[in-house]
Design a protein around this motif. Structure first.
Motif: not given
Ligand code: 2RA
Length: 350
Positions: A155-157, A159-162, A127-131, A246-248, A221-223, A253-255
């Motif tokens: 609240y996404q980090a 590095s999710g975008a590489g 799966p995707n990292c957020t899920t 949301v990107r933070v 797409s992420e949602e 580390t995603h929250s």
């Protein structure tokens, strides 16, 4: 005999974490082959304390491979995972190319390990990292309480975008720190930063309510991934899921904040106990002592961390939770490694 593993994308951000993870985990593999684009072929990387020369992606590198992990962009997986499968490997793919295909299982070993064998095309999706940063904990609660609905804010980090996401955030942070006039005038970061990189607005001194690409009716797409993948993993095709991603300005580390509604009443203490005993979950939840997960404490660890567990004031069947998961470990490389290890047992038993 111990099975042969190939790692396609061994030199990328997730591939690099994968080599660390394989070095740290119990060794279930015979030969490990490292594969990347022709540009990276010939590099020497270390895995399990051994130097391994990276080979260029080509059909014949899959000959004799039992399991092939793919940590590459969607279009590369789309082309090459079927080639690996045709040559006899089980492909474990971390891209979005196959996740929602009905003949490809989407697996989180703590939740639905049984799905691993359900792979008519020889492909298993990760799966995707957020899920992945919430689903181990939600799956544990679902097994006892039956989940009805999820309302998720991420609240996404960066590095999710590489690697590009990491580099852009570090550059923007350096700029922000070097000029004490920045951060309190409308648009001052937008004028000050050199480039936005993969983000649609500056990330330093900011939060950006966007991840992924635009889909119908304003959803990202992420949602939609959070919604569709949660439904598939939990085996609940009608589960109500509403996500805002949301990107933070966090490196890794995603929250997530989750409001979860269940079939029956759920007390916070019972949820805490259940999650505390669940495989792959750590509870850190004592706000009186300032104890709750934060991405900066969680980065580099394997579990899904949960805190701020509260029964919703207006609905005894709902919980409000705060979760953190390292998006490059459980969110990507670790889950892929766990799936591959489940498959490896088939070869070891054979
Ligand atoms: C992100 N979930 O954080 C994506 C990466 N797969 O951008």
């Amino acid at each position: 005999r111990l099975p042969t593993l190939a790692i396609v994308g061994a030199t990328g951000a997730v591939g690099t974490v994968m080599l660390d993870i394989l070095t740290q985990r119990e060794n279930v593999w015979g030969e490990i082959r490292l594969i990347a684009s022709p540009r990276s072929a010939g590099k020497v990387l270390s895995v399990r304390g051994e130097d391994v020369v990276v080979q260029a992606l080509a059909p014949e590198v899959f000959d004799g491979v039992d399991v092939a992990m793919f940590d590459v962009p969607d279009e590369v997986s789309k082309e090459w995972a079927p080639i690996a499968a045709a040559r006899g490997a089980v492909a474990v793919d971390n891209s979005g190319a196959f996740r929602l295909d009905s003949d490809v299982p989407l697996v989180v070993p703590e939740v639905n390990a049984d799905q691993v064998r359900n792979r008519p095309r020889g492909i298993i999706s990760n799966p995707n990292c957020t899920t992945l940063s919430m689903i181990v904990a939600i799956g544990a609660l679902h097994r006892t309480y039956g989940v009805q609905e999820l309302v998720v804010s991420s609240y996404q980090a960066a590095s999710g975008a590489g690697q590009e996401g990491i580099d852009v955030l570090r550059d923007q942070m350096a700029k922000a720190a070097s000029d004490r006039t920045l951060g309190d005038k409308s648009g001052d970061m937008r004028s000050a930063v050199d480039e936005l990189g993969p983000f649609p607005a500056p990330l330093a001194y900011n939060v950006v309510p966007w991840a992924g690409s635009l889909k119908d009716d304003g959803w990202s797409s992420e949602e939609l991934k959070v919604r569709n993948e949660s439904r598939k993993i939990l085996g609940l095709p009608d589960l109500k899921v509403s996500a805002t991603c949301v990107r933070v300005p966090v490196i890794t580390t995603h929250s997530l904040v989750v409001h979860a509604t269940f079939d029956s009443e759920i007390a916070a203490d019972d949820a805490r106990k259940l999650l505390g005993a669940a495989e792959g979950v750590e509870v850190l939840d004592d706000p009186a002592k300032g104890e709750f997960p934060t991405p900066n404490d969680v980065v580099g660890t394997d579990p899904t961390w949960v805190g701020r567990i509260r029964q919703s004031i207006d609905d005894p069947k709902s919980l409000d939770l705060f979760l953190c998961g390292d998006n490059l470990r459980k969110g990507a490389a670790l889950n892929t490694a766990q799936i591959a290890e489940v498959v490896a047992k088939e070869f070891t038993r054979a």
